[in-house]
Design a protein around this motif. Structure first.
Motif, PDB file in Angstrom:
ATOM      1  N   GLU A 104      27.267  -1.816  52.562  1.00 43.21           N
ATOM      2  CA  GLU A 104      25.952  -1.379  53.021  1.00 43.21           C
ATOM      3  C   GLU A 104      25.059  -2.573  53.357  1.00 43.21           C
ATOM      4  O   GLU A 104      24.126  -2.449  54.157  1.00 43.21           O
ATOM      5  CB  GLU A 104      25.297  -0.506  51.947  1.00 43.21           C
ATOM      6  CG  GLU A 104      25.999   0.836  51.768  1.00 43.21           C
ATOM      7  CD  GLU A 104      25.530   1.590  50.537  1.00 43.21           C
ATOM      8  OE1 GLU A 104      24.630   1.087  49.834  1.00 43.21           O
ATOM      9  OE2 GLU A 104      26.069   2.690  50.276  1.00 43.21           O
ATOM     10  N   ALA A 105      25.345  -3.722  52.746  1.00 43.19           N
ATOM     11  CA  ALA A 105      24.587  -4.950  53.032  1.00 43.19           C
ATOM     12  C   ALA A 105      25.219  -5.748  54.165  1.00 43.19           C
ATOM     13  O   ALA A 105      24.747  -6.844  54.493  1.00 43.19           O
ATOM     14  CB  ALA A 105      24.495  -5.811  51.778  1.00 43.19           C
ATOM     15  N   SER A 158      28.539  -1.055  47.970  1.00 45.08           N
ATOM     16  CA  SER A 158      27.202  -1.658  48.036  1.00 45.08           C
ATOM     17  C   SER A 158      27.215  -2.885  48.946  1.00 45.08           C
ATOM     18  O   SER A 158      26.275  -3.117  49.717  1.00 45.08           O
ATOM     19  CB  SER A 158      26.726  -2.065  46.637  1.00 45.08           C
ATOM     20  OG  SER A 158      26.545  -0.935  45.812  1.00 45.08           O
ATOM     21  N   THR A 216      17.545 -10.380  54.914  1.00 44.69           N
ATOM     22  CA  THR A 216      17.054  -9.291  55.760  1.00 44.69           C
ATOM     23  C   THR A 216      15.536  -9.188  55.658  1.00 44.69           C
ATOM     24  O   THR A 216      14.835  -9.029  56.659  1.00 44.69           O
ATOM     25  CB  THR A 216      17.696  -7.953  55.349  1.00 44.69           C
ATOM     26  OG1 THR A 216      19.111  -8.036  55.528  1.00 44.69           O
ATOM     27  CG2 THR A 216      17.161  -6.804  56.192  1.00 44.69           C
ATOM     28  N   ARG A 228      22.009 -11.449  50.887  1.00 44.18           N
ATOM     29  CA  ARG A 228      21.931 -10.807  52.198  1.00 44.18           C
ATOM     30  C   ARG A 228      20.691  -9.918  52.313  1.00 44.18           C
ATOM     31  O   ARG A 228      20.007  -9.918  53.350  1.00 44.18           O
ATOM     32  CB  ARG A 228      23.200  -9.992  52.446  1.00 44.18           C
ATOM     33  CG  ARG A 228      23.381  -9.566  53.868  1.00 44.18           C
ATOM     34  CD  ARG A 228      23.455 -10.751  54.859  1.00 44.18           C
ATOM     35  NE  ARG A 228      24.788 -11.273  55.005  1.00 44.18           N
ATOM     36  CZ  ARG A 228      25.149 -12.508  54.671  1.00 44.18           C
ATOM     37  NH1 ARG A 228      24.265 -13.348  54.158  1.00 44.18           N
ATOM     38  NH2 ARG A 228      26.373 -12.931  54.851  1.00 44.18           N
ATOM     39  N   ASN A 229      20.355  -9.184  51.260  1.00 47.32           N
ATOM     40  CA  ASN A 229      19.155  -8.343  51.294  1.00 47.32           C
ATOM     41  C   ASN A 229      17.890  -9.192  51.399  1.00 47.32           C
ATOM     42  O   ASN A 229      16.941  -8.835  52.110  1.00 47.32           O
ATOM     43  CB  ASN A 229      19.089  -7.457  50.048  1.00 47.32           C
ATOM     44  CG  ASN A 229      20.138  -6.359  50.058  1.00 47.32           C
ATOM     45  OD1 ASN A 229      20.766  -6.095  51.079  1.00 47.32           O
ATOM     46  ND2 ASN A 229      20.340  -5.729  48.927  1.00 47.32           N
ATOM     47  N   PRO A 272      16.724  -3.944  47.050  1.00 48.82           N
ATOM     48  CA  PRO A 272      16.722  -3.665  48.491  1.00 48.82           C
ATOM     49  C   PRO A 272      15.822  -4.651  49.231  1.00 48.82           C
ATOM     50  O   PRO A 272      14.906  -5.241  48.641  1.00 48.82           O
ATOM     51  CB  PRO A 272      16.151  -2.239  48.568  1.00 48.82           C
ATOM     52  CG  PRO A 272      16.323  -1.668  47.201  1.00 48.82           C
ATOM     53  CD  PRO A 272      16.219  -2.826  46.255  1.00 48.82           C
ATOM     54  N   ALA A 273      16.051  -4.799  50.509  1.00 50.41           N
ATOM     55  CA  ALA A 273      15.258  -5.728  51.315  1.00 50.41           C
ATOM     56  C   ALA A 273      13.771  -5.406  51.225  1.00 50.41           C
ATOM     57  O   ALA A 273      12.927  -6.313  51.208  1.00 50.41           O
ATOM     58  CB  ALA A 273      15.727  -5.680  52.763  1.00 50.41           C
ATOM     59  N   ILE A 289      25.230  -9.924  47.574  1.00 50.76           N
ATOM     60  CA  ILE A 289      24.486  -8.782  48.108  1.00 50.76           C
ATOM     61  C   ILE A 289      22.989  -9.079  48.093  1.00 50.76           C
ATOM     62  O   ILE A 289      22.273  -8.815  49.066  1.00 50.76           O
ATOM     63  CB  ILE A 289      24.801  -7.516  47.295  1.00 50.76           C
ATOM     64  CG1 ILE A 289      26.280  -7.132  47.445  1.00 50.76           C
ATOM     65  CG2 ILE A 289      23.907  -6.339  47.743  1.00 50.76           C
ATOM     66  CD1 ILE A 289      26.743  -6.050  46.494  1.00 50.76           C
TER      67      ILE A 289
END
Length: 235
Positions: free
Chosen positions: A83-84, A80, A23, A19-20, A196-197, A16
Motif C-alpha cells: 500500500e506504501a 502494508s 509522501t 515512504r509515508n 499515514p502520510a 514503510i
C-alpha cells in the motif's frame, strides 16, 4: 527545520514509515527548508553476522508465536508495504546483524548520502534478500549510491563509525525511544511508528510555523554591483 529519524534497516515498518514520510514531504510547500537526519537504532544487536534462521524462524523464537501466527503477521506487513508502494519479499530476508550496515550509513552521511544509503539498504534487505552484514555486499551497495569503493572501507575499519552508531543508540535511550521508526521534528514534536502520510503532514504543518517564527528568512533589499562567487565567476 531538522527532522531526525531513528531507524533500523531490518525494521519493516521503518521502510514503510520512510515512504509515508516522503509522501507527506512531497506535499509540504516548505519542503526545501527541511533537513532530514537519519539516526541508527538496533532492534536486536545479538543477531549473528551470518544468517542461520529464516525470518519466520527468527520471529517464532523471538516473539513466542506459532508459525501460523507469524505467517499471518508477515502477510499483513507485506500488504502494508504494498500500500506504501513497496515490494517486500520477506521469505528471502537474511536475518543478520545490522551493525555494519549502520556504519555504512554513518559514513554515507559524511558524504551527504545518508538518505540514499538508507533507501538502498532497505531495498537490499526487504526486496532483494541481500546480506546487509556482508562487507562485499555493503561495498557494492555503497558504490551504487556513489561512494568511492576504497574510501568507504573506512566505514568498517575506522572505529569512529561504530562509535557514531552507538552514540545514536544511546541518544535514543536518553530521549525515550522504545521502538522504531521514531521521527523527531525540531526537537519539539515526535511521530512514532509508520504513520499515514496525513499524520506526518499534519505534524509538519504544526511544527514549521513555530520554527519559522524563530528562524525568519532574510529579505534584504540588495543593491547589486560587480562581485565574485565561490565558483570562480567574477562579473
Amino acid at each position: 527545520m531538522k527532522i531526525e529519524i531513528w531507524s533500523d534497516v531490518m525494521c519493516p515498518f521503518c521502510y514503510i514509515g520512510k515512504r509515508n514520510f516522503e509522501t507527506a514531504l512531497a506535499q509540504f510547500p516548505e519542503k526545501e527548508h527541511i533537513e532530514v537526519v537519519w539516526k541508527s537504532f538496533q532492534l536486536d544487536p545479538t543477531i549473528p553476522e551470518v544468517a542461520n534462521e529464516t525470518q519466520e524462524e527468527y520471529l517464532v523464537k523471538r516473539k513466542g508465536m506459532s508459525i501460523e501466527q507469524v505467517k499471518g503477521m508477515l502477510e499483513n506487513v507485506t500488504q502494508s508495504a504494498k500500500e506504501a508502494g513497496l515490494d517486500y519479499h520477506l521469505d528471502k530476508s537474511m536475518i543478520v546483524n545490522s551493525q555494519k550496515a549502520h556504519q555504512l550509513i554513518q559514513f554515507a552521511k559524511t558524504k551527504g548520502l545518508g538518505d540514499e544509503a538508507e533507501e538502498r539498504l532497505f531495498k537490499a534487505f526487504f526486496t532483494e534478500g541481500k546480506s546487509i552484514a556482508d562487507i562485499e555486499t555493503l561495498t557494492q551497495l555503497g558504490k551504487e549510491i556513489g561512494l568511492d569503493e576504497t574510501e568507504l572501507q573506512t566505514a568498517f575499519t575506522d572505529d569512529k563509525y561504530a562509535y557514531l552508531v552507538n552514540q545514536d543508540i544511546q541518544e535514543a535511550q536518553q530521549i525515550g525511544v522504545r521502538g522504531v521508526p521514531f521521527f523527531v521534528i525540531d526537537r519539539k514534536y515526535a511521530v512514532s511508528g509508520a504513520q499515514p502520510a496525513e499524520a506526518f503532514l499534519q505534524t509538519l504543518e504544526k511544527a514549521f510555523p513555530e520554527w519559522r517564527k524563530l528562524n525568519p528568512e532574510n529579505n534584504f533589499e540588495i543593491a547589486k554591483g560587480q562581485s565574485c562567487t565561490p565558483d570562480g565567476k567574477c562579473e
